[in-house]
Design a protein around this motif. Structure first.
Motif, PDB file in Angstrom:
ATOM      1  N   ASP A   2     -41.212  16.508  51.673  1.00 60.60           N
ATOM      2  CA  ASP A   2     -42.087  16.966  50.592  1.00 60.60           C
ATOM      3  C   ASP A   2     -41.350  17.712  49.484  1.00 60.60           C
ATOM      4  N   SER A   3     -40.010  17.554  49.417  1.00 62.97           N
ATOM      5  CA  SER A   3     -39.233  18.370  48.470  1.00 62.97           C
ATOM      6  C   SER A   3     -38.684  17.606  47.277  1.00 62.97           C
ATOM      7  N   PHE A   4     -38.968  16.316  47.162  1.00 60.42           N
ATOM      8  CA  PHE A   4     -38.359  15.531  46.094  1.00 60.42           C
ATOM      9  C   PHE A   4     -39.383  14.602  45.442  1.00 60.42           C
ATOM     10  N   VAL A   5     -38.994  14.093  44.282  1.00 61.68           N
ATOM     11  CA  VAL A   5     -39.783  13.085  43.576  1.00 61.68           C
ATOM     12  C   VAL A   5     -38.881  11.895  43.284  1.00 61.68           C
ATOM     13  N   THR A   6     -39.487  10.764  42.997  1.00 59.60           N
ATOM     14  CA  THR A   6     -38.713   9.578  42.630  1.00 59.60           C
ATOM     15  C   THR A   6     -38.946   9.190  41.172  1.00 59.60           C
TER      16      THR A   6
ATOM     17  N   ASP B 143     -38.596  -1.211  39.317  1.00 57.53           N
ATOM     18  CA  ASP B 143     -39.479  -0.688  40.364  1.00 57.53           C
ATOM     19  C   ASP B 143     -39.752   0.796  40.139  1.00 57.53           C
ATOM     20  N   THR B 144     -40.943   1.227  40.515  1.00 60.18           N
ATOM     21  CA  THR B 144     -41.291   2.651  40.442  1.00 60.18           C
ATOM     22  C   THR B 144     -41.884   3.097  41.777  1.00 60.18           C
ATOM     23  N   PRO B 145     -41.062   3.078  42.817  1.00 58.90           N
ATOM     24  CA  PRO B 145     -41.570   3.473  44.127  1.00 58.90           C
ATOM     25  C   PRO B 145     -41.944   4.954  44.160  1.00 58.90           C
ATOM     26  N   THR B 146     -42.911   5.266  44.972  1.00 62.40           N
ATOM     27  CA  THR B 146     -43.286   6.658  45.162  1.00 62.40           C
ATOM     28  C   THR B 146     -42.275   7.334  46.078  1.00 62.40           C
ATOM     29  N   SER B 147     -42.376   8.630  46.175  1.00 59.66           N
ATOM     30  CA  SER B 147     -41.523   9.371  47.111  1.00 59.66           C
ATOM     31  C   SER B 147     -41.767   8.896  48.532  1.00 59.66           C
ATOM     32  N   GLU B 148     -43.022   8.602  48.843  1.00 53.93           N
ATOM     33  CA  GLU B 148     -43.347   8.121  50.187  1.00 53.93           C
ATOM     34  C   GLU B 148     -42.741   6.744  50.440  1.00 53.93           C
ATOM     35  N   ASP B 149     -42.747   5.854  49.421  1.00 57.70           N
ATOM     36  CA  ASP B 149     -42.103   4.538  49.552  1.00 57.70           C
ATOM     37  C   ASP B 149     -40.612   4.706  49.852  1.00 57.70           C
ATOM     38  N   PHE B 150     -39.966   5.598  49.112  1.00 61.69           N
ATOM     39  CA  PHE B 150     -38.538   5.850  49.305  1.00 61.69           C
ATOM     40  C   PHE B 150     -38.293   6.382  50.711  1.00 61.69           C
TER      41      PHE B 150
ATOM     42  N   ILE C 265     -32.881  10.641  59.989  1.00 67.66           N
ATOM     43  CA  ILE C 265     -34.089  11.377  59.653  1.00 67.66           C
ATOM     44  C   ILE C 265     -34.689  11.841  60.967  1.00 67.66           C
ATOM     45  N   SER C 266     -34.959  13.118  61.035  1.00 70.00           N
ATOM     46  CA  SER C 266     -35.649  13.650  62.206  1.00 70.00           C
ATOM     47  C   SER C 266     -36.833  14.472  61.713  1.00 70.00           C
ATOM     48  N   ASP C 267     -37.972  14.171  62.313  1.00 74.33           N
ATOM     49  CA  ASP C 267     -39.222  14.786  61.873  1.00 74.33           C
ATOM     50  C   ASP C 267     -39.378  14.516  60.373  1.00 74.33           C
ATOM     51  N   ASP C 268     -39.462  15.543  59.579  1.00 77.51           N
ATOM     52  CA  ASP C 268     -39.630  15.365  58.132  1.00 77.51           C
ATOM     53  C   ASP C 268     -38.398  15.828  57.364  1.00 77.51           C
ATOM     54  N   ILE C 269     -37.216  15.635  57.962  1.00 77.05           N
ATOM     55  CA  ILE C 269     -35.976  16.063  57.320  1.00 77.05           C
ATOM     56  C   ILE C 269     -34.960  14.925  57.342  1.00 77.05           C
ATOM     57  N   MET C 270     -34.438  14.604  56.155  1.00 73.85           N
ATOM     58  CA  MET C 270     -33.350  13.644  56.030  1.00 73.85           C
ATOM     59  C   MET C 270     -32.053  14.449  56.046  1.00 73.85           C
ATOM     60  N   HIS C 271     -31.177  14.108  56.972  1.00 68.54           N
ATOM     61  CA  HIS C 271     -29.919  14.820  57.130  1.00 68.54           C
ATOM     62  C   HIS C 271     -28.821  14.104  56.347  1.00 68.54           C
ATOM     63  N   LEU C 272     -28.138  14.858  55.491  1.00 64.16           N
ATOM     64  CA  LEU C 272     -27.104  14.290  54.652  1.00 64.16           C
ATOM     65  C   LEU C 272     -25.728  14.476  55.283  1.00 64.16           C
ATOM     66  N   PHE C 273     -24.933  13.448  55.171  1.00 64.32           N
ATOM     67  CA  PHE C 273     -23.528  13.448  55.596  1.00 64.32           C
ATOM     68  C   PHE C 273     -22.763  13.549  54.282  1.00 64.32           C
TER      69      PHE C 273
ATOM     70  N   VAL D 212     -41.100  15.791  38.254  1.00 65.16           N
ATOM     71  CA  VAL D 212     -40.382  17.011  38.622  1.00 65.16           C
ATOM     72  C   VAL D 212     -41.287  18.201  38.324  1.00 65.16           C
ATOM     73  N   SER D 213     -41.421  19.085  39.307  1.00 65.09           N
ATOM     74  CA  SER D 213     -42.279  20.262  39.163  1.00 65.09           C
ATOM     75  C   SER D 213     -41.578  21.457  39.790  1.00 65.09           C
ATOM     76  N   GLN D 214     -42.154  22.624  39.635  1.00 61.09           N
ATOM     77  CA  GLN D 214     -41.559  23.822  40.205  1.00 61.09           C
ATOM     78  C   GLN D 214     -41.456  23.715  41.729  1.00 61.09           C
ATOM     79  N   GLU D 215     -42.353  22.970  42.362  1.00 61.94           N
ATOM     80  CA  GLU D 215     -42.334  22.789  43.810  1.00 61.94           C
ATOM     81  C   GLU D 215     -41.363  21.691  44.241  1.00 61.94           C
ATOM     82  N   ARG D 216     -41.060  20.783  43.334  1.00 59.61           N
ATOM     83  CA  ARG D 216     -40.170  19.649  43.640  1.00 59.61           C
ATOM     84  C   ARG D 216     -39.163  19.500  42.505  1.00 59.61           C
ATOM     85  N   LEU D 217     -38.031  20.140  42.680  1.00 65.84           N
ATOM     86  CA  LEU D 217     -36.997  20.159  41.645  1.00 65.84           C
ATOM     87  C   LEU D 217     -35.863  19.174  41.911  1.00 65.84           C
ATOM     88  N   LEU D 218     -36.061  18.310  42.901  1.00 70.33           N
ATOM     89  CA  LEU D 218     -35.063  17.310  43.255  1.00 70.33           C
ATOM     90  C   LEU D 218     -35.612  15.929  42.892  1.00 70.33           C
TER      91      LEU D 218
END
Length: 189
Positions: free
Chosen positions: A160-164, A89-96, A137-145, A169-175
């Motif tokens: 908007d900070s990650f890619v799948t 599978d190659t889901p997009t960041s939005e799919d994830f 997830i609240s608003d546009d933030i996933m909170h990690l435990f 991977v770009s300078q704007e999305r390094l995760l």
């Protein structure tokens, strides 16, 4: 307030801690039981020197270890585990994002486990590879435990900070979050 189990600074057991923290969220896992699971997992790894070496040297993606731990704990705890994305599978960041948001939306203890790679700049080797768990997830933030308590630890992931896909991977999305590692957990009471 429930706090995660923290990983030591020198070990390479973030995948183990991610599973323990997911069970803490879904089943209120207590410290002594978590220690027992950690010890049992390490004893199991010690019976396979190649597997133990792969974990210690970080030459594995840890998926086999995570899945084995989840199978073992599903015999003890009523646990439902889903793997929404297959290797091909190659889901997009939005799919994830949508998958995680929908899973975490119900008002019951749930968790999502996944692995990410963090980069300093596109095209360079990853500066870290880490397993983590998210609880909401609240608003546009996933909170990690998360098991890390380092000052530079990632504790939140913005939508908007990650890619799948590694090639995105770009300078704007390094995760880079690896979708094939996503595990959705809930109690199956």
């Amino acid at each position: 307030m429930l706090k995660p189990f923290y990983q030591g600074k020198l070990d390479t057991f973030c995948a183990i801690y991610a599973v323990l923290n997911a069970l803490r969220l879904t089943h209120s896992l207590r410290t002594l039981k978590a220690r027992d699971i950690l010890n049992d997992t390490l004893m199991g790894l010690s019976r396979s020197p190649d597997a133990l070496r792969a974990v210690l040297e970080q030459t594995t993606d840890y998926c086999t270890l995570v899945d084995a731990m989840l199978r073992a704990q599903a015999r003890v705890y009523p646990l439902c585990v889903e793997k929404p994305f297959a290797l091909q599978d190659t889901p997009t960041s939005e799919d994830f994002w949508t998958c995680c948001r929908d899973w975490l939306a119900p008002e019951e203890p749930r968790a999502v486990l996944f692995r990410f790679q963090r980069f300093m700049k596109p095209g360079s080797p990853a500066i870290s590879r880490h397993w983590t768990v998210a609880d909401r997830i609240s608003d546009d933030i996933m909170h990690l435990f998360d098991s890390s308590h380092d000052a530079e630890a990632i504790l939140n992931v913005r939508r908007d900070s990650f890619v799948t896909r590694l090639e995105e991977v770009s300078q704007e999305r390094l995760l880079h979050i690896q979708p094939v590692t996503l595990r959705l957990l809930r109690s199956s009471f």
